[in-house]
Design an enzyme around this catalytic site. Structure first.
Site, PDB file in Angstrom:
ATOM      1  N   ASP A  43       3.863  11.999   2.644  1.00 57.44           N
ATOM      2  CA  ASP A  43       3.044  12.441   1.501  1.00 57.44           C
ATOM      3  C   ASP A  43       1.600  11.960   1.651  1.00 57.44           C
ATOM      4  O   ASP A  43       0.739  12.280   0.824  1.00 57.44           O
ATOM      5  CB  ASP A  43       3.657  12.014   0.160  1.00 57.44           C
ATOM      6  CG  ASP A  43       3.783  10.508   0.007  1.00 57.44           C
ATOM      7  OD1 ASP A  43       3.394   9.763   0.937  1.00 57.44           O
ATOM      8  OD2 ASP A  43       4.274  10.064  -1.056  1.00 57.44           O
ATOM      9  N   ASP A  82       9.137  13.399   3.418  1.00 57.07           N
ATOM     10  CA  ASP A  82       8.891  12.366   2.397  1.00 57.07           C
ATOM     11  C   ASP A  82       9.172  12.935   1.005  1.00 57.07           C
ATOM     12  O   ASP A  82       8.673  14.022   0.672  1.00 57.07           O
ATOM     13  CB  ASP A  82       7.399  11.991   2.469  1.00 57.07           C
ATOM     14  CG  ASP A  82       7.177  10.505   2.482  1.00 57.07           C
ATOM     15  OD1 ASP A  82       8.145   9.737   2.331  1.00 57.07           O
ATOM     16  OD2 ASP A  82       5.997  10.110   2.649  1.00 57.07           O
ATOM     17  N   GLU A 112      10.360   5.659  -1.085  1.00 53.66           N
ATOM     18  CA  GLU A 112       9.718   4.341  -1.162  1.00 53.66           C
ATOM     19  C   GLU A 112      10.490   3.409  -2.090  1.00 53.66           C
ATOM     20  O   GLU A 112      10.886   3.805  -3.195  1.00 53.66           O
ATOM     21  CB  GLU A 112       8.276   4.498  -1.673  1.00 53.66           C
ATOM     22  CG  GLU A 112       7.376   5.196  -0.679  1.00 53.66           C
ATOM     23  CD  GLU A 112       5.910   5.223  -1.103  1.00 53.66           C
ATOM     24  OE1 GLU A 112       5.524   4.520  -2.062  1.00 53.66           O
ATOM     25  OE2 GLU A 112       5.145   5.963  -0.452  1.00 53.66           O
ATOM     26  N   GLU A 174       5.480  -1.389   5.800  1.00 55.33           N
ATOM     27  CA  GLU A 174       4.038  -1.112   5.801  1.00 55.33           C
ATOM     28  C   GLU A 174       3.222  -2.322   5.362  1.00 55.33           C
ATOM     29  O   GLU A 174       3.483  -2.914   4.302  1.00 55.33           O
ATOM     30  CB  GLU A 174       3.773   0.093   4.865  1.00 55.33           C
ATOM     31  CG  GLU A 174       2.299   0.472   4.798  1.00 55.33           C
ATOM     32  CD  GLU A 174       2.046   1.850   4.207  1.00 55.33           C
ATOM     33  OE1 GLU A 174       2.999   2.582   3.900  1.00 55.33           O
ATOM     34  OE2 GLU A 174       0.852   2.188   4.056  1.00 55.33           O
TER      35      GLU A 174
END
Ligand code: KIV
Length: 261
Positions: A43, A82, A112, A174
């Protein structure tokens, strides 16, 4: 040959996994030709291609459009789609969203955070899931590194473990301290794919626009292998001058290439 989730799990600890994002057909075609085994239609498309300030503006329809384009360019590459912001809030909503991304051409989906109920639900419906921990752009207040305090580091470790236990076959980590990423990687049996997380992950992912130098901002942890924005500028300037001076198309020899144009 397209690799499946089990193939990636088998690579852990022996074969580093290169992953790139892609959003368009021609880029996906080159990425596949280069032998990259796994592509993320992230995304991030909202920020690096669509000009939004946040990934939160991305919709499921945007993702379907880009996944379709990438699939047409990379028919034999594993594609992760995503799940955009708000499309994985509850297990049933996430299942409908994930099915749309698979229908558009994805082989697996990424979401996420430690949303274990959703991950379990998708996996129980035979949808391969990639988790994402550390910095979570959909909900983060800033893009600063996370996991620097003991408390945050512990939380990220626990989240990574929970994502694995819920059935994810891979996890993106990340922008966290390198030592923490190394510890997480050692503790998990699924591959970790780092972005701004140092060398001790099982694989690395870069946003393709960052690697290409296409755009006007690149995170400090990415690497620019080219400066495509500068090339675009030079080409546009040269074309403009040639049209104004009438050099183009007058000095062009008619081209009949293999594509017949
Ligand atoms: O959306 C995306 O491209 C991502 C990468 C930054 C890993 O999640």
């Amino acid at each position: 040959m397209k690799l499946n989730p089990q193939d990636f799990v088998s690579m852990k600890g022996s074969t580093p996994i290169p992953m790139l994002t892609a959003y368009t057909c021609p880029v996906a075609r080159s990425v596949e030709e280069a032998g990259i085994p796994i592509v993320l239609v992230g995304d991030t498309v909202g920020m690096v291609e669509m000009g939004f300030d946040s990934t939160r503006n991305v919709t499921i329809e945007h993702m379907e459009y880009h996944i379709g384009a990438v699939r047409r360019g990379a028919k034999n590459t594993h594609i992760i789609g995503d799940l955009p912001y708000g499309t994985d809030d509850a297990p049933d909503i996430a299942l409908t969203s994930a099915r749309r991304l698979l229908q558009a051409g994805a082989d697996s989906v990424k979401l996420e955070g430690p949303n274990t109920q959703v991950i379990r639900h998708l996996v129980s419906h035979n949808i391969p899931v990639v988790g994402h921990t550390g910095l979570l752009p959909q909900t983060a207040k800033s893009f600063k590194q996370v996991g620097r305090t003991q408390e945050e580091a512990k939380q990220i470790m626990n989240d990574a473990q929970a994502i694995q236990d819920a059935g994810a076959f891979m996890v993106v980590i990340e922008h966290i301290p390198y030592a923490l990423a190394g510890e997480i990687t050692k503790g998990l049996s699924i591959p970790t794919i780092g972005i701004g997380a140092g060398p001790d992950c099982d694989g690395q992912v870069l946003v393709i626009n960052d690697a290409l130098g296409l755009g006007d901002y690149w995170p400090p942890f990415s690497k620019q292998y080219a400066y495509v924005s500068k090339t675009v500028l030079q080409v546009a300037r040269e074309f403009s001058q040639e049209v104004e001076s009438m050099e183009f198309p007058n000095n062009i020899i008619q081209f009949t290439g293999t594509n017949g144009r």
